[in-house]
Scaffold this active site. Structure first.
Site, PDB file in Angstrom:
ATOM      1  N   CYS A 160     -11.318   3.174  -0.985  1.00 58.25           N
ATOM      2  CA  CYS A 160     -10.101   3.886  -0.351  1.00 58.25           C
ATOM      3  C   CYS A 160     -10.043   3.026   1.108  1.00 58.25           C
ATOM      4  O   CYS A 160     -10.189   3.074   1.490  1.00 58.25           O
ATOM      5  CB  CYS A 160     -10.045   5.438  -0.339  1.00 58.25           C
ATOM      6  SG  CYS A 160      -8.551   6.424   0.590  1.00 58.25           S
ATOM      7  N   THR A 161      -8.476   3.099   1.105  1.00 63.72           N
ATOM      8  CA  THR A 161      -8.503   1.950   2.550  1.00 63.72           C
ATOM      9  C   THR A 161      -8.255   2.671   3.567  1.00 63.72           C
ATOM     10  O   THR A 161      -8.611   1.903   4.661  1.00 63.72           O
ATOM     11  CB  THR A 161      -6.866   1.339   1.980  1.00 63.72           C
ATOM     12  OG1 THR A 161      -5.868   2.737   2.835  1.00 63.72           O
ATOM     13  CG2 THR A 161      -6.199   0.302   1.173  1.00 63.72           C
ATOM     14  N   HIS A 162      -8.323   4.195   3.633  1.00 62.57           N
ATOM     15  CA  HIS A 162      -8.796   4.463   5.087  1.00 62.57           C
ATOM     16  C   HIS A 162     -10.564   4.545   5.284  1.00 62.57           C
ATOM     17  O   HIS A 162     -10.896   4.352   6.374  1.00 62.57           O
ATOM     18  CB  HIS A 162      -8.232   5.827   4.771  1.00 62.57           C
ATOM     19  CG  HIS A 162      -6.766   6.079   4.735  1.00 62.57           C
ATOM     20  ND1 HIS A 162      -6.074   5.633   4.100  1.00 62.57           N
ATOM     21  CD2 HIS A 162      -6.367   6.712   5.883  1.00 62.57           C
ATOM     22  CE1 HIS A 162      -4.699   6.039   5.111  1.00 62.57           C
ATOM     23  NE2 HIS A 162      -5.059   6.079   5.476  1.00 62.57           N
ATOM     24  N   THR A 184      -5.861   3.258  -5.213  1.00 59.90           N
ATOM     25  CA  THR A 184      -5.122   4.477  -6.697  1.00 59.90           C
ATOM     26  C   THR A 184      -4.108   3.345  -7.018  1.00 59.90           C
ATOM     27  O   THR A 184      -4.124   3.509  -8.790  1.00 59.90           O
ATOM     28  CB  THR A 184      -4.426   4.584  -5.591  1.00 59.90           C
ATOM     29  OG1 THR A 184      -5.378   6.432  -4.972  1.00 59.90           O
ATOM     30  CG2 THR A 184      -3.811   6.341  -6.541  1.00 59.90           C
ATOM     31  N   CYS A 205      -4.118  -0.821  -1.640  1.00 57.60           N
ATOM     32  CA  CYS A 205      -3.918   0.458  -2.167  1.00 57.60           C
ATOM     33  C   CYS A 205      -5.076   0.694  -3.637  1.00 57.60           C
ATOM     34  O   CYS A 205      -4.275   0.048  -4.640  1.00 57.60           O
ATOM     35  CB  CYS A 205      -2.391   1.081  -2.523  1.00 57.60           C
ATOM     36  SG  CYS A 205      -2.442   2.989  -2.794  1.00 57.60           S
ATOM     37  N   GLU A 209      -6.655   9.744   9.587  1.00 59.54           N
ATOM     38  CA  GLU A 209      -5.330   9.817  10.224  1.00 59.54           C
ATOM     39  C   GLU A 209      -5.029  10.535  11.540  1.00 59.54           C
ATOM     40  O   GLU A 209      -4.806  10.625  12.291  1.00 59.54           O
ATOM     41  CB  GLU A 209      -4.554   9.714   9.065  1.00 59.54           C
ATOM     42  CG  GLU A 209      -3.994   9.305   7.840  1.00 59.54           C
ATOM     43  CD  GLU A 209      -3.088   9.060   7.256  1.00 59.54           C
ATOM     44  OE1 GLU A 209      -2.725   9.958   7.202  1.00 59.54           O
ATOM     45  OE2 GLU A 209      -2.851   8.413   6.730  1.00 59.54           O
ATOM     46  N   ASP A 242       1.030  -0.815  -0.222  1.00 57.73           N
ATOM     47  CA  ASP A 242      -0.377   0.088   0.579  1.00 57.73           C
ATOM     48  C   ASP A 242       0.615   1.122  -0.110  1.00 57.73           C
ATOM     49  O   ASP A 242       1.980   1.208   0.426  1.00 57.73           O
ATOM     50  CB  ASP A 242      -0.826  -0.263   1.780  1.00 57.73           C
ATOM     51  CG  ASP A 242      -1.381   1.203   1.162  1.00 57.73           C
ATOM     52  OD1 ASP A 242      -2.512   1.227   0.558  1.00 57.73           O
ATOM     53  OD2 ASP A 242      -1.890   2.243   2.206  1.00 57.73           O
ATOM     54  N   SER A 243       0.314   2.280  -0.330  1.00 53.92           N
ATOM     55  CA  SER A 243       1.025   3.858  -0.105  1.00 53.92           C
ATOM     56  C   SER A 243       1.549   4.303   1.093  1.00 53.92           C
ATOM     57  O   SER A 243       2.600   4.733   1.375  1.00 53.92           O
ATOM     58  CB  SER A 243       0.250   4.968  -0.493  1.00 53.92           C
ATOM     59  OG  SER A 243      -0.843   4.599   0.214  1.00 53.92           O
TER      60      SER A 243
END
Lengths: 263, 263
Positions: free
Chosen positions: B181-183, B71, B69, B149, B6-7
């Site tokens: 999106c992972t978040h 993206t 990720c 975050e 992931d990023s």
């Protein structure tokens, strides 16, 4: 040329001030957009990136360096001076704090910046060194950068968030606030409103431009080595979506940007 | 090992689902925290990074790759398959969309993600390919990542921002929403509340875990090559402030993280 680097687009607010104050000199700008932002990364990584950024500018004709990024100024400025002892290196942190010390009357100064900038405690340490009676209040405001980049500055949600961040400053009755992040001058109006009282709001980009100006007046040999031209050069490590639009909005002029790789 | 990249930190929400679904297999995770986020960078840069990330995982023992990720899944998955034709490569985008197609009844599907993810139009194109009658509504929600975050998810400002982003979906009466999106799974409750009606909310991390599970059942030769151990390995390119705390909160377990450089 006057070399300026930043973690990304934000440093253009500093470039704008330098172009305004020193319109006769050619500048070369590098924005590390492929690795932006620096503000949430570790000290070691930021130092590594700052050295690479400086090397790129020197290799491409910069004779003096301005660190436009507050995070890099706070955590990497002394490393850069060690690494490049013959190059005049200016940074936004020192310039902003010298001004803050000069204008505060009640000796209560607020600092807002990214997490890495605030966590470094560079601002407190430096201000205490020049005047041990100054009380420094700091607040990390990491959400202001994405809000500025999203062009959300005038939305009610942003006003609420800025108010929340600045609440401790209102209580402490600071009379001077340093905008210790390149994006924050773009949110100056929202910040002013959130503080409510009239205080000194310092844009360190403006101060570093004055510092460079004074330095060049006192160092004619270095001044003579600088190219005189309005054809500024802009380099970035990535050209993301909306980059051109955002850059030209900050600089208030059309620019041609070239993408390069630091690897 | 099952390789996951992931990023940055967000992909741990995918790792968590894979560990939950496939508890017997050892995983190796790489988070590119020195260059995070990918979501606001260009296609070319993201492809370059995704290739470097995959190479690192393969060199260190990964036998299959999961692109956690969104993206990178959206803009680099096909490039990775070309570059590494012998490696089974899974991605969160495809897994999430297959599920969306299966559960939507009114054939109105919403997608939320970063700017780069949404701009790629990969979701629309893929869904249209499997069912041309599906109407796809997309919305880039770049502020949700920094809000997660910052641990601001339960604050009133965040609720307002999420509501603002999801307004078009409420009007279009979608019955299925993909959290691309992972978040975003970490903001699921706020998203649920903002949508107001009861709809299918799809966490692609959960779906990609099921896909890998099925694949391993059908490919015993590859399955045999995977290490069986609970000693998962976590690598990152930078260890920023609060990283440990945030990671362990997502994974709900103590982890040991090693920092490596991709240069």
């Amino acid at each position: 040329m006057i070399g300026i680097f930043d973690s990304g687009v934000g440093g253009l607010t500093v470039a704008r001030q330098i172009i305004k104050k020193l319109p006769e000199y050619q500048i070369i700008y590098f924005g590390d957009t492929a690795r932006t932002p620096y503000g949430n990364k570790s000290k070691e990584t930021i130092i590594k990136y700052a050295i690479q950024d400086t090397k790129f500018l020197l290799k491409n004709g910069a004779k003096i360096i301005v660190i436009a990024c507050h995070t890099a100024s706070a955590v990497a400025a002394s490393e850069l001076r060690k690494k490049f002892p013959d190059v005049p290196i200016f940074n936004v942190v020192k310039a902003g704090l010298i001004k803050a010390e000069r204008v505060t009357k009640n000796k209560k100064v607020g600092i807002i910046g990214t997490r890495a900038t605030i966590f470094s405690q560079v601002h407190e340490n430096y201000l205490k060194k020049i005047d041990k009676d100054i009380k420094v209040y700091t607040e990390a405001c990491p959400l202001i950068v994405p809000l500025v980049e999203e062009d959300w500055i005038n939305r009610p949600e942003t006003k609420k968030i800025v108010k929340f961040y600045l609440k401790p400053f209102r209580k402490e009755k600071i009379d001077t606030l340093v905008l210790a992040c390149t994006h924050y001058p773009l949110a100056k109006e929202a910040i002013k409103k959130a503080i409510k009282r009239k205080i000194n709001i310092i844009d360190p980009g403006e101060e570093v431009a004055k510092e460079v100006d004074l330095f060049l007046k006192n160092h004619p040999i270095i001044e003579k080595r600088l190219a005189k031209s309005k054809k500024h050069k802009f380099f970035v490590s990535d050209i993301p979506f909306k980059f051109q639009e955002f850059s030209e909005k900050i600089l208030d002029q059309k620019i041609k940007v070239k993408q390069i790789s630091l690897d």
